[in-house]
Design a protein around this motif. Sequence first.
Motif, PDB file in Angstrom:
ATOM      1  N   SER A  63      20.873  51.223  84.232  1.00  0.00           N
ATOM      2  CA  SER A  63      19.613  50.589  83.845  1.00  0.00           C
ATOM      3  C   SER A  63      19.082  51.183  82.543  1.00  0.00           C
ATOM      4  O   SER A  63      19.688  52.074  81.963  1.00  0.00           O
ATOM      5  N   VAL A  64      17.933  50.676  82.139  1.00  0.00           N
ATOM      6  CA  VAL A  64      17.213  51.238  80.995  1.00  0.00           C
ATOM      7  C   VAL A  64      15.884  51.761  81.511  1.00  0.00           C
ATOM      8  O   VAL A  64      15.154  51.043  82.194  1.00  0.00           O
ATOM      9  N   GLY A  65      15.594  53.018  81.202  1.00  0.00           N
ATOM     10  CA  GLY A  65      14.332  53.619  81.602  1.00  0.00           C
ATOM     11  C   GLY A  65      13.484  53.898  80.379  1.00  0.00           C
ATOM     12  O   GLY A  65      13.989  54.020  79.263  1.00  0.00           O
ATOM     13  N   GLU A  66      12.183  53.954  80.593  1.00  0.00           N
ATOM     14  CA  GLU A  66      11.263  54.233  79.500  1.00  0.00           C
ATOM     15  C   GLU A  66      10.819  55.688  79.550  1.00  0.00           C
ATOM     16  O   GLU A  66      10.631  56.255  80.624  1.00  0.00           O
ATOM     17  N   LEU A  67      10.644  56.273  78.374  1.00  0.00           N
ATOM     18  CA  LEU A  67      10.087  57.613  78.246  1.00  0.00           C
ATOM     19  C   LEU A  67       8.631  57.447  77.848  1.00  0.00           C
ATOM     20  O   LEU A  67       8.326  56.782  76.859  1.00  0.00           O
ATOM     21  N   PHE A  68       7.745  58.034  78.648  1.00  0.00           N
ATOM     22  CA  PHE A  68       6.317  57.970  78.376  1.00  0.00           C
ATOM     23  C   PHE A  68       5.852  59.293  77.786  1.00  0.00           C
ATOM     24  O   PHE A  68       6.326  60.356  78.181  1.00  0.00           O
ATOM     25  N   ALA A  69       4.925  59.223  76.856  1.00  0.00           N
ATOM     26  CA  ALA A  69       4.317  60.437  76.313  1.00  0.00           C
ATOM     27  C   ALA A  69       3.295  60.944  77.325  1.00  0.00           C
ATOM     28  O   ALA A  69       2.387  60.197  77.690  1.00  0.00           O
ATOM     29  N   PRO A  70       3.414  62.188  77.772  1.00  0.00           N
ATOM     30  CA  PRO A  70       2.417  62.705  78.698  1.00  0.00           C
ATOM     31  C   PRO A  70       1.173  63.263  77.987  1.00  0.00           C
ATOM     32  O   PRO A  70       0.198  63.592  78.642  1.00  0.00           O
ATOM     33  N   VAL A  71       1.235  63.362  76.666  1.00  0.00           N
ATOM     34  CA  VAL A  71       0.122  63.928  75.893  1.00  0.00           C
ATOM     35  C   VAL A  71      -0.113  63.098  74.632  1.00  0.00           C
ATOM     36  O   VAL A  71       0.774  62.385  74.173  1.00  0.00           O
ATOM     37  N   ASP A  72      -1.324  63.230  74.067  1.00  0.00           N
ATOM     38  CA  ASP A  72      -1.619  62.687  72.743  1.00  0.00           C
ATOM     39  C   ASP A  72      -1.216  63.731  71.715  1.00  0.00           C
ATOM     40  O   ASP A  72      -1.467  64.917  71.919  1.00  0.00           O
ATOM     41  N   GLY A  73      -0.624  63.296  70.615  1.00  0.00           N
ATOM     42  CA  GLY A  73      -0.280  64.240  69.570  1.00  0.00           C
ATOM     43  C   GLY A  73       0.704  63.683  68.578  1.00  0.00           C
ATOM     44  O   GLY A  73       0.885  62.472  68.461  1.00  0.00           O
ATOM     45  N   THR A  74       1.372  64.611  67.884  1.00  0.00           N
ATOM     46  CA  THR A  74       2.339  64.256  66.854  1.00  0.00           C
ATOM     47  C   THR A  74       3.692  64.864  67.193  1.00  0.00           C
ATOM     48  O   THR A  74       3.780  66.068  67.499  1.00  0.00           O
ATOM     49  N   VAL A  75       4.732  64.052  67.160  1.00  0.00           N
ATOM     50  CA  VAL A  75       6.092  64.538  67.406  1.00  0.00           C
ATOM     51  C   VAL A  75       6.466  65.475  66.259  1.00  0.00           C
ATOM     52  O   VAL A  75       6.382  65.096  65.092  1.00  0.00           O
ATOM     53  N   ILE A  76       6.853  66.696  66.612  1.00  0.00           N
ATOM     54  CA  ILE A  76       7.257  67.643  65.571  1.00  0.00           C
ATOM     55  C   ILE A  76       8.758  67.902  65.574  1.00  0.00           C
ATOM     56  O   ILE A  76       9.304  68.404  64.589  1.00  0.00           O
ATOM     57  N   GLU A  77       9.422  67.525  66.677  1.00  0.00           N
ATOM     58  CA  GLU A  77      10.865  67.741  66.746  1.00  0.00           C
ATOM     59  C   GLU A  77      11.464  66.790  67.772  1.00  0.00           C
ATOM     60  O   GLU A  77      10.855  66.507  68.805  1.00  0.00           O
ATOM     61  N   VAL A  78      12.650  66.306  67.466  1.00  0.00           N
ATOM     62  CA  VAL A  78      13.412  65.437  68.351  1.00  0.00           C
ATOM     63  C   VAL A  78      14.739  66.130  68.632  1.00  0.00           C
ATOM     64  O   VAL A  78      15.340  66.719  67.731  1.00  0.00           O
ATOM     65  N   ASN A  79      15.184  66.077  69.867  1.00  0.00           N
ATOM     66  CA  ASN A  79      16.452  66.702  70.229  1.00  0.00           C
ATOM     67  C   ASN A  79      17.606  65.799  69.797  1.00  0.00           C
ATOM     68  O   ASN A  79      18.045  64.927  70.538  1.00  0.00           O
ATOM     69  N   THR A  80      18.083  66.022  68.586  1.00  0.00           N
ATOM     70  CA  THR A  80      19.168  65.193  68.053  1.00  0.00           C
ATOM     71  C   THR A  80      20.465  65.391  68.837  1.00  0.00           C
ATOM     72  O   THR A  80      21.288  64.485  68.894  1.00  0.00           O
ATOM     73  N   ALA A  81      20.624  66.568  69.463  1.00  0.00           N
ATOM     74  CA  ALA A  81      21.817  66.791  70.284  1.00  0.00           C
ATOM     75  C   ALA A  81      21.850  65.810  71.454  1.00  0.00           C
ATOM     76  O   ALA A  81      22.913  65.308  71.823  1.00  0.00           O
ATOM     77  N   ALA A  82      20.683  65.506  72.028  1.00  0.00           N
ATOM     78  CA  ALA A  82      20.618  64.543  73.128  1.00  0.00           C
ATOM     79  C   ALA A  82      20.895  63.123  72.642  1.00  0.00           C
ATOM     80  O   ALA A  82      21.489  62.324  73.363  1.00  0.00           O
ATOM     81  N   ILE A  83      20.462  62.816  71.426  1.00  0.00           N
ATOM     82  CA  ILE A  83      20.749  61.490  70.863  1.00  0.00           C
ATOM     83  C   ILE A  83      22.249  61.361  70.588  1.00  0.00           C
ATOM     84  O   ILE A  83      22.864  60.351  70.902  1.00  0.00           O
TER      85      ILE A  83
END
Length: 122
Positions: A63-83
């Motif tokens: 399936s396809v699942g959604e990732l929800f932000a649990p907080v308000d803010g600004t993304v400072i880093e993305v785990n490129t290894a997971a991508i």
Amino acid sequence: MTTNERKYTPDHEWITVDGDIATIGITAYAADRLGDVVFIELPEAGADVAGGTVVGEIESTKSVGELFAPVDGTVIEVNTAAIDEPAIVNRDPLGDGWLIRVRFTALPDLLDADQYAALVSR
């Protein structure tokens, strides 16, 4: 919340906090329910996110699942290894399979480990 104490959302995300930085991923329960993760789409560093809104997708063989932000803010880093290697989310969802880091403005009420365990055991 003490530094690196893991908290959870009802949407099956986990969060740890270090100062004003939240590291966010999906729980082992969510990873197991999704099955083999084959694709992850995440916001770019610098993107503003609002708590409770969809900020990414996690696609599996089931399936396809959604990732929800649990907080308000600004993304400072993305785990490129997971991508680059989405299966890392299945192998180590609470460690190397983290997804984003967000500089947040406030923490909402979150579930502790016992509350989350009760939620998923229903």
